[in-house]
Design a protein around this motif. Structure first.
Motif, short mmCIF file in Angstrom:
data_model
loop_
_atom_site.label_atom_id
_atom_site.label_comp_id
_atom_site.label_asym_id
_atom_site.label_seq_id
_atom_site.Cartn_x
_atom_site.Cartn_y
_atom_site.Cartn_z
N GLN A 1 0.83 -1.20 0.00
CA GLN A 1 0.00 0.00 0.00
C GLN A 1 0.88 1.26 0.00
O GLN A 1 1.79 1.40 0.80
CB GLN A 1 -0.91 0.00 1.22
N GLY A 2 0.59 2.17 -0.94
CA GLY A 2 1.32 3.43 -1.01
C GLY A 2 2.62 3.38 -1.77
O GLY A 2 3.28 4.41 -1.94
N GLU A 3 3.01 2.21 -2.25
CA GLU A 3 4.24 2.10 -3.03
C GLU A 3 4.02 2.53 -4.48
O GLU A 3 2.93 2.43 -5.02
CB GLU A 3 4.73 0.65 -3.07
N CYS A 4 5.11 2.96 -5.10
CA CYS A 4 5.17 3.07 -6.56
C CYS A 4 6.20 2.05 -7.02
O CYS A 4 7.36 2.10 -6.60
CB CYS A 4 5.57 4.47 -7.00
N VAL B 1 5.89 15.51 -19.94
CA VAL B 1 6.47 14.46 -19.11
C VAL B 1 6.70 14.98 -17.69
O VAL B 1 6.41 14.28 -16.70
CB VAL B 1 7.78 13.94 -19.72
N GLU B 2 7.18 16.21 -17.56
CA GLU B 2 7.40 16.79 -16.23
C GLU B 2 6.08 16.99 -15.49
O GLU B 2 5.99 16.78 -14.27
CB GLU B 2 8.16 18.12 -16.35
N ALA B 3 5.03 17.39 -16.22
CA ALA B 3 3.72 17.54 -15.59
C ALA B 3 3.20 16.20 -15.08
O ALA B 3 2.61 16.11 -13.99
CB ALA B 3 2.73 18.16 -16.57
N LEU B 4 3.44 15.14 -15.85
CA LEU B 4 3.02 13.81 -15.42
C LEU B 4 3.85 13.33 -14.23
O LEU B 4 3.32 12.68 -13.32
CB LEU B 4 3.13 12.83 -16.58
N ARG B 5 5.14 13.68 -14.22
CA ARG B 5 5.97 13.34 -13.06
C ARG B 5 5.41 14.00 -11.80
O ARG B 5 5.31 13.37 -10.74
CB ARG B 5 7.41 13.79 -13.29
N ASP B 6 5.05 15.27 -11.91
CA ASP B 6 4.49 15.98 -10.76
C ASP B 6 3.19 15.32 -10.30
O ASP B 6 2.94 15.21 -9.08
CB ASP B 6 4.23 17.44 -11.11
N VAL C 1 2.22 12.11 -10.70
CA VAL C 1 2.48 10.82 -10.06
C VAL C 1 3.07 11.03 -8.66
O VAL C 1 2.70 10.33 -7.71
CB VAL C 1 3.42 9.96 -10.93
N THR C 2 3.96 12.00 -8.53
CA THR C 2 4.52 12.32 -7.22
C THR C 2 3.43 12.72 -6.24
O THR C 2 3.41 12.29 -5.08
CB THR C 2 5.55 13.45 -7.34
N SER C 3 2.49 13.54 -6.71
CA SER C 3 1.38 13.98 -5.87
C SER C 3 0.49 12.81 -5.47
O SER C 3 0.07 12.69 -4.31
CB SER C 3 0.56 15.04 -6.61
N LEU C 4 0.22 11.91 -6.41
CA LEU C 4 -0.64 10.76 -6.13
C LEU C 4 0.01 9.83 -5.11
O LEU C 4 -0.65 9.31 -4.21
CB LEU C 4 -0.95 10.01 -7.42
N LYS C 5 1.31 9.65 -5.25
CA LYS C 5 2.02 8.82 -4.29
C LYS C 5 1.97 9.44 -2.90
O LYS C 5 1.75 8.75 -1.89
CB LYS C 5 3.47 8.62 -4.75
N ARG C 6 2.11 10.75 -2.84
CA ARG C 6 2.06 11.46 -1.56
C ARG C 6 0.67 11.31 -0.93
O ARG C 6 0.54 11.29 0.30
CB ARG C 6 2.40 12.93 -1.79
N ARG C 7 -0.35 11.19 -1.74
CA ARG C 7 -1.72 11.02 -1.25
C ARG C 7 -2.03 9.59 -0.81
O ARG C 7 -3.13 9.30 -0.36
CB ARG C 7 -2.72 11.41 -2.35
N GLY C 8 -1.08 8.68 -1.02
CA GLY C 8 -1.29 7.31 -0.58
C GLY C 8 -1.77 6.35 -1.63
O GLY C 8 -2.10 5.19 -1.31
N LEU D 1 10.84 8.04 -9.16
CA LEU D 1 9.47 7.94 -8.66
C LEU D 1 9.23 6.66 -7.88
O LEU D 1 8.42 6.63 -6.94
CB LEU D 1 8.48 7.98 -9.84
N ALA D 2 9.94 5.60 -8.25
CA ALA D 2 9.61 4.27 -7.76
C ALA D 2 10.37 3.91 -6.49
O ALA D 2 11.52 4.30 -6.29
CB ALA D 2 9.88 3.24 -8.84
N ASP D 3 9.71 3.12 -5.65
CA ASP D 3 10.35 2.53 -4.49
C ASP D 3 11.15 1.29 -4.89
O ASP D 3 12.19 1.00 -4.30
CB ASP D 3 9.29 2.13 -3.45
N ARG D 4 10.62 0.57 -5.87
CA ARG D 4 11.28 -0.65 -6.35
C ARG D 4 11.04 -0.80 -7.85
O ARG D 4 10.03 -0.33 -8.37
CB ARG D 4 10.76 -1.89 -5.63
N HIS D 5 11.97 -1.49 -8.50
CA HIS D 5 11.86 -1.77 -9.93
C HIS D 5 11.90 -3.28 -10.14
O HIS D 5 12.83 -3.95 -9.69
CB HIS D 5 13.01 -1.13 -10.71
N TYR D 6 10.89 -3.80 -10.82
CA TYR D 6 10.91 -5.19 -11.26
C TYR D 6 11.37 -5.22 -12.72
O TYR D 6 10.78 -4.52 -13.56
CB TYR D 6 9.53 -5.82 -11.15
#
Length: 236
Positions: free
Chosen positions: A32-35, A172-177, A179-186, A202-207
């Motif tokens: 939960q809350g990971e990217c 791309v920068e707007a989308l980065r912002d 995704v960052t905001s969404l991750k911050r929201r949980g 952006l990611a906590d882990r990469h598969y």
């Protein structure tokens, strides 16, 4: 601090398109809350993994668990109603409806959906094009709209497929912002992305996916030390 609960998990996930066997046992966990990103070469099976999670392949087997519930035998609409929002590579917006109409049409999956006004705050470009038809939007605006639509549903697990492909750097920068905001929201985010420069911070882990299997898992803190390994997997 205890670890966040696992909200999405696959074990031995296999998938087919017709007679073509694409996934050969994908294992992954998302808390939960990971990217989390799925990275790899084109054709490795990353997009198919997202589709197989939702049941959008011709056939699948193995295990897919959403919030601990086994869903491998459920149809796509019932999987989605467990709180999954899918943004496909082709975006899937309604081209003959306006931006505003697109933001009001998807079914509600939960009570935590963002109001259209909040989506327009996140993507100011869409506010300016609220009365424009989906087919009149630029590629970047269509991508913002595709993401914005699933945010209105109340989905908390977002499956985002190649959201930066072919877009201008400013978009791309707007989308980065975003995704960052969404991750911050949980929000929990699974990101298929060829643009590793976009995904790495952006990611906590990469598969790493190769030939329909996960062949490596790289934590964000280890990316710099494994740069050569990542480049090899991506073929760059």
């Amino acid at each position: 601090m205890p670890e966040a609960p696992i909200v999405l998990e696959t074990r031995g996930l296999q998938a087919w398109y017709g007679e073509s066997h694409v996934l050969h046992g994908v294992d992954l966990q998302v808390r939960q809350g990971e990217c989390v990103t799925l990275i790899g070469r084109n054709g490795a099976g990353r997009t198919t993994t997202l589709k197989a999670i939702l049941g959008l392949t011709d056939r699948r087997s193995g295990s897919v668990r959403v919030n601990g519930r086994e869903v491998i035998n459920l149809p796509p609409h019932r999987v989605a109603r467990l709180g999954l929002g899918y943004c496909p590579e082709e975006r899937g917006i309604y081209r003959t409806l306006t931006t505003a109409e697109n933001l009001t049409l998807l079914p509600k999956l939960g009570v935590e959906g963002l109001p259209s006004e909040e989506v327009l705050q996140m993507f100011p470009n869409l506010r300016e094009r609220a009365q424009s038809y989906g087919g009149q939007l630029s590629g970047g605006e269509q991508q913002m709209l595709a993401i914005g639509r699933i945010l209105t549903t109340g989905a908390r697990i977002l499956l985002l497929d190649e959201i930066t492909e072919g877009l201008a750097p400013v978009i791309v920068e707007a989308l980065r912002d975003a995704v960052t905001s969404l991750k911050r929201r949980g929000f929990t985010i699974v990101l298929v992305e060829q643009n590793f420069h976009f995904a790495r911070d952006l990611a906590d882990r990469h598969y790493v996916v190769e030939h329909g299997r996960v062949v490596a898992e790289i934590a964000a803190r280890d990316v710099a030390a494994q740069e050569d390994k990542v480049s090899k997997f991506l073929g760059v």
